[in-house]
Motif scaffolding. Structure first.
Motif, PDB file in Angstrom:
ATOM      1  N   ILE A  62      20.592 -11.568 130.463  1.00 29.02           N
ATOM      2  CA  ILE A  62      19.651 -11.432 129.638  1.00 29.02           C
ATOM      3  C   ILE A  62      18.877  -9.589 129.435  1.00 29.02           C
ATOM      4  N   GLU A  63      19.461  -8.917 130.507  1.00 29.60           N
ATOM      5  CA  GLU A  63      19.256  -7.397 130.102  1.00 29.60           C
ATOM      6  C   GLU A  63      20.113  -6.906 129.055  1.00 29.60           C
ATOM      7  N   VAL A  64      21.336  -7.338 128.742  1.00 23.52           N
ATOM      8  CA  VAL A  64      21.874  -6.906 127.625  1.00 23.52           C
ATOM      9  C   VAL A  64      21.189  -7.167 126.503  1.00 23.52           C
ATOM     10  N   LEU A  65      20.614  -8.239 126.180  1.00 20.46           N
ATOM     11  CA  LEU A  65      19.757  -8.851 124.876  1.00 20.46           C
ATOM     12  C   LEU A  65      18.455  -7.760 124.831  1.00 20.46           C
ATOM     13  N   TYR A  66      17.784  -7.766 125.775  1.00 19.14           N
ATOM     14  CA  TYR A  66      16.647  -6.912 126.030  1.00 19.14           C
ATOM     15  C   TYR A  66      17.110  -5.502 125.422  1.00 19.14           C
ATOM     16  N   ILE A  67      18.176  -4.660 125.935  1.00 20.32           N
ATOM     17  CA  ILE A  67      18.608  -3.765 125.252  1.00 20.32           C
ATOM     18  C   ILE A  67      18.751  -3.625 123.738  1.00 20.32           C
ATOM     19  N   TRP A  68      19.277  -4.696 123.300  1.00 19.26           N
ATOM     20  CA  TRP A  68      19.429  -4.913 121.782  1.00 19.26           C
ATOM     21  C   TRP A  68      18.150  -5.237 121.120  1.00 19.26           C
ATOM     22  N   LEU A  69      17.199  -5.914 121.842  1.00 15.70           N
ATOM     23  CA  LEU A  69      15.779  -5.774 121.333  1.00 15.70           C
ATOM     24  C   LEU A  69      15.179  -4.658 121.103  1.00 15.70           C
ATOM     25  N   ILE A  70      15.382  -3.688 122.069  1.00  9.98           N
ATOM     26  CA  ILE A  70      14.730  -2.397 121.893  1.00  9.98           C
ATOM     27  C   ILE A  70      15.570  -1.636 120.809  1.00  9.98           C
ATOM     28  N   GLN A  71      16.695  -1.887 120.526  1.00  5.56           N
ATOM     29  CA  GLN A  71      17.424  -1.276 119.481  1.00  5.56           C
ATOM     30  C   GLN A  71      16.762  -1.682 118.159  1.00  5.56           C
ATOM     31  N   VAL A  72      16.640  -3.000 118.093  1.00  4.73           N
ATOM     32  CA  VAL A  72      16.060  -3.538 116.897  1.00  4.73           C
ATOM     33  C   VAL A  72      14.683  -3.051 116.484  1.00  4.73           C
ATOM     34  N   LEU A  73      13.883  -2.831 117.724  1.00  4.26           N
ATOM     35  CA  LEU A  73      12.485  -2.402 117.388  1.00  4.26           C
ATOM     36  C   LEU A  73      12.549  -0.862 116.858  1.00  4.26           C
ATOM     37  N   GLY A  74      13.520  -0.178 117.381  1.00  6.68           N
ATOM     38  CA  GLY A  74      13.970   1.233 116.884  1.00  6.68           C
ATOM     39  C   GLY A  74      14.043   1.218 115.389  1.00  6.68           C
ATOM     40  N   TYR A  75      14.925   0.612 114.997  1.00  6.73           N
ATOM     41  CA  TYR A  75      15.285   0.671 113.574  1.00  6.73           C
ATOM     42  C   TYR A  75      14.243  -0.228 112.721  1.00  6.73           C
ATOM     43  N   VAL A  76      13.373  -1.049 113.136  1.00  8.01           N
ATOM     44  CA  VAL A  76      12.019  -1.453 112.421  1.00  8.01           C
ATOM     45  C   VAL A  76      11.253  -0.447 112.450  1.00  8.01           C
ATOM     46  N   LEU A  77      11.121   0.422 113.424  1.00  3.29           N
ATOM     47  CA  LEU A  77      10.068   1.608 113.178  1.00  3.29           C
ATOM     48  C   LEU A  77      10.676   2.720 112.470  1.00  3.29           C
ATOM     49  N   LEU A  78      11.987   2.972 112.557  1.00  2.46           N
ATOM     50  CA  LEU A  78      12.573   3.878 111.702  1.00  2.46           C
ATOM     51  C   LEU A  78      12.449   3.440 110.170  1.00  2.46           C
ATOM     52  N   ALA A  79      12.583   2.261 109.888  1.00  2.64           N
ATOM     53  CA  ALA A  79      12.456   1.503 108.551  1.00  2.64           C
ATOM     54  C   ALA A  79      10.849   1.778 107.833  1.00  2.64           C
ATOM     55  N   GLY A  80       9.779   1.653 108.883  1.00  4.54           N
ATOM     56  CA  GLY A  80       8.686   1.798 108.532  1.00  4.54           C
ATOM     57  C   GLY A  80       8.289   3.347 108.142  1.00  4.54           C
ATOM     58  N   TYR A  81       8.846   4.182 108.920  1.00  3.25           N
ATOM     59  CA  TYR A  81       8.946   5.786 108.761  1.00  3.25           C
ATOM     60  C   TYR A  81       9.471   5.932 107.052  1.00  3.25           C
ATOM     61  N   GLU A  82      10.575   5.198 107.123  1.00  6.82           N
ATOM     62  CA  GLU A  82      11.256   5.685 105.515  1.00  6.82           C
ATOM     63  C   GLU A  82      10.626   4.885 104.495  1.00  6.82           C
ATOM     64  N   GLU A  83       9.910   3.813 104.636  1.00  3.16           N
ATOM     65  CA  GLU A  83       9.099   3.149 103.780  1.00  3.16           C
ATOM     66  C   GLU A  83       7.992   4.001 103.256  1.00  3.16           C
ATOM     67  N   ARG A  84       7.401   4.598 104.294  1.00  2.00           N
ATOM     68  CA  ARG A  84       6.156   5.432 103.831  1.00  2.00           C
ATOM     69  C   ARG A  84       6.627   6.453 102.840  1.00  2.00           C
ATOM     70  N   TYR A  85       7.792   7.057 103.249  1.00  2.00           N
ATOM     71  CA  TYR A  85       8.319   8.205 102.348  1.00  2.00           C
ATOM     72  C   TYR A  85       8.679   7.581 100.687  1.00  2.00           C
ATOM     73  N   LEU A  86       9.394   6.429 100.636  1.00  2.00           N
ATOM     74  CA  LEU A  86       9.677   5.960  99.476  1.00  2.00           C
ATOM     75  C   LEU A  86       8.584   5.135  98.746  1.00  2.00           C
ATOM     76  N   LEU A  87       7.488   4.859  99.255  1.00  2.00           N
ATOM     77  CA  LEU A  87       6.172   4.517  98.543  1.00  2.00           C
ATOM     78  C   LEU A  87       5.541   5.751  97.995  1.00  2.00           C
ATOM     79  N   GLU A  88       5.476   6.817  98.775  1.00  2.00           N
ATOM     80  CA  GLU A  88       5.090   8.282  98.052  1.00  2.00           C
ATOM     81  C   GLU A  88       5.968   8.575  96.935  1.00  2.00           C
ATOM     82  N   GLU A  89       7.322   8.464  97.171  1.00  2.00           N
ATOM     83  CA  GLU A  89       8.199   9.175  95.999  1.00  2.00           C
ATOM     84  C   GLU A  89       8.240   7.977  94.863  1.00  2.00           C
ATOM     85  N   TYR A  90       8.249   6.750  94.886  1.00  2.00           N
ATOM     86  CA  TYR A  90       8.417   5.997  93.750  1.00  2.00           C
ATOM     87  C   TYR A  90       7.318   5.051  93.688  1.00  2.00           C
TER      88      TYR A  90
END
Length: 117
Positions: free
Chosen positions: A40-68
Motif C-alpha cells: 500500500i505504501e507504493v500506492l501512497y507514493i503514487w497518490l503524493i505524485q498525483v497531488l503534486g501534478y494537481v497542484l502544478l496544474a493549478g499553478y499553470e491554470e492561473r497563468y493561462l487564465l491571465e494570458e488567455y
C-alpha cells in the motif's frame, strides 16, 4: 507560441503530459507492488505524485487564465483537468481528480493479486 492549443490530446484533458506521467507511474507502481512487502505504501507514493501534478496544474491554470482570459475559461468548462472524466459541477476539479486517484488506489489494493514466491 502565442496561441491556446485545444486540439489533439488537449481536447481530452487540459494537461495531457501530466495524465500520461500519472498513468505511466501507476503502471510502474503496480509492477513494484509485486516486490515490496508493504504494497500500500507504493500506492501512497503514487497518490503524493498525483497531488503534486494537481497542484502544478493549478499553478499553470492561473497563468493561462491571465494570458488567455475568456478563451481559456471556455476551454476549462469543456475539457477536464487531469483525468478524462467529466467533473460534477458542485465539486472543485482538483478535489475530483484526487478522489479519482483514491478510487484507483482502492481498486488496485483489491484487484492486483499479491505476489506469491
Amino acid at each position: 507560441r502565442g496561441k491556446l492549443i485545444t486540439t489533439g490530446l488537449y481536447s481530452v484533458v487540459r494537461h495531457p503530459q501530466y495524465f500520461g506521467i500519472t498513468v505511466m507511474t501507476l503502471g510502474i507502481s503496480i509492477m513494484c507492488m509485486q516486490y515490496v512487502m508493504l504494497r500500500i505504501e507504493v500506492l501512497y507514493i503514487w497518490l503524493i505524485q498525483v497531488l503534486g501534478y494537481v497542484l502544478l496544474a493549478g499553478y499553470e491554470e492561473r497563468y493561462l487564465l491571465e494570458e488567455y482570459k475568456r478563451e481559456y475559461q471556455k476551454y476549462k468548462q469543456k475539457v477536464p483537468l487531469l483525468f478524462p472524466a467529466p467533473c460534477p459541477t458542485k465539486i472543485p476539479e482538483p478535489l475530483f481528480s484526487m478522489g479519482l486517484a483514491l478510487i484507483i488506489i482502492f481498486l488496485c489494493t483489491f484487484i492486483v493479486p499479491p505476489y506469491f514466491y
